[in-house]
Design a protein around this motif. Structure first.
Motif, PDB file in Angstrom:
ATOM      1  N   CYS A   1      40.318  48.043  33.460  1.00  0.00           N
ATOM      2  CA  CYS A   1      41.398  47.117  33.801  1.00  0.00           C
ATOM      3  C   CYS A   1      40.804  45.869  34.452  1.00  0.00           C
TER       4      CYS A   1
ATOM      5  N   TYR B   1      43.432  40.130  33.754  1.00  0.00           N
ATOM      6  CA  TYR B   1      44.226  39.746  32.586  1.00  0.00           C
ATOM      7  C   TYR B   1      45.159  40.873  32.157  1.00  0.00           C
ATOM      8  N   ARG B   2      44.709  42.108  32.328  1.00  0.00           N
ATOM      9  CA  ARG B   2      45.580  43.240  32.017  1.00  0.00           C
ATOM     10  C   ARG B   2      46.781  43.252  32.952  1.00  0.00           C
ATOM     11  N   TYR B   3      46.562  42.964  34.229  1.00  0.00           N
ATOM     12  CA  TYR B   3      47.683  42.985  35.170  1.00  0.00           C
ATOM     13  C   TYR B   3      48.608  41.795  34.951  1.00  0.00           C
TER      14      TYR B   3
ATOM     15  N   GLU C   1      49.167  40.605  32.029  1.00  0.00           N
ATOM     16  CA  GLU C   1      49.881  41.063  30.839  1.00  0.00           C
ATOM     17  C   GLU C   1      51.033  41.995  31.215  1.00  0.00           C
TER      18      GLU C   1
ATOM     19  N   ASN D   1      41.330  45.503  40.590  1.00  0.00           N
ATOM     20  CA  ASN D   1      41.036  45.969  39.239  1.00  0.00           C
ATOM     21  C   ASN D   1      39.611  46.504  39.153  1.00  0.00           C
TER      22      ASN D   1
ATOM     23  N   GLN E   1      45.166  51.237  38.844  1.00  0.00           N
ATOM     24  CA  GLN E   1      46.304  51.010  37.948  1.00  0.00           C
ATOM     25  C   GLN E   1      47.568  51.710  38.471  1.00  0.00           C
TER      26      GLN E   1
END
Length: 210
Positions: free
Chosen positions: A104, A107-109, A111, A120, A187
């Motif tokens: 993670c 950018y994933r968060y 998203e 992360n 996460q």
């Protein structure tokens, strides 16, 4: 193998608080154990050749070498130079150790609707590398220990809460001198950590070099 595990004696215990990462060094032949303290907590795992940071555990190189999607007891994880770097010598867990998905990152968060300040695993990795005085211009895919990303036969997958219980563990043997980094995944926006990130504990055994 059984005798090695029977004789495993921790000389150092390292707590990895939820949402953070740590790094430690192991010598070739040294055993170390990774423990899910409360259950349902993945550990992103990286290992780097201590003499060459650009040789490191590589999921994409491991899978063809062992002809599995991820190692099981007795299998090694291989580097991008196709050499074993760690071997899974004992698995006291349900055996879910994903090798398909990236760490993670901010950018994933983003998203998922969080802001860019969310903790992360990618940042945890690079911070821990910095603790060794090292840096890397990219993020290798981690070996996602205790992670239940369920693959369906039609090629789809779903994020499921880990099946691990409190105290479940894996024990590794270092196959070369290595820097190891572990992130207690932060996460909390899906079921990767069962919705509630918690701690990971590492126990490092006696070094065969003394």
């Amino acid at each position: 193998m059984i005798d090695l595990i029977h004789e495993f004696s921790a000389i150092n215990s390292i707590n990895v608080p939820a949402r953070t990462g740590i790094g430690f060094e192991v010598n070739r032949g040294q055993l170390f154990r990774i423990i899910d303290v409360d259950g349902s907590q993945p550990a992103d795992f990286w290992a780097f050749n201590s003499l060459d940071i650009f040789e490191h555990l590589s999921c994409e190189h491991t899978k063809p070498s062992i002809q599995r999607l991820y190692p099981r007891k007795g299998n090694s994880a291989f580097t991008n130079h196709r050499r074993p770097i760690v071997t899974l010598v004992q698995d006291n867990s349900p055996g879910e150790h994903d090798m398909e998905f990236a760490a993670c990152d901010k950018y994933r968060y983003l998203e998922l609707g969080a802001d860019g300040s969310h903790a992360n695993c990618t940042d945890n990795l690079h911070k821990a590398l910095g603790g060794f005085g090292l840096s890397l211009p990219y993020t290798p895919q981690p070996w996602n220990l205790f992670t239940n990303f369920f693959l369906h036969s039609d090629g789809t997958f779903e994020v499921r809460s880990p099946s691990t219980k409190s105290g479940d563990s894996v024990t590794m043997r270092a196959e070369m001198d290595a820097h190891v980094i572990i992130s207690a995944c932060p996460q909390d926006m899906n079921d990767t950590c069962g919705g509630n990130p918690t701690d990971i504990l590492v126990e490092v055994g006696v070094s065969p070099t003394g």
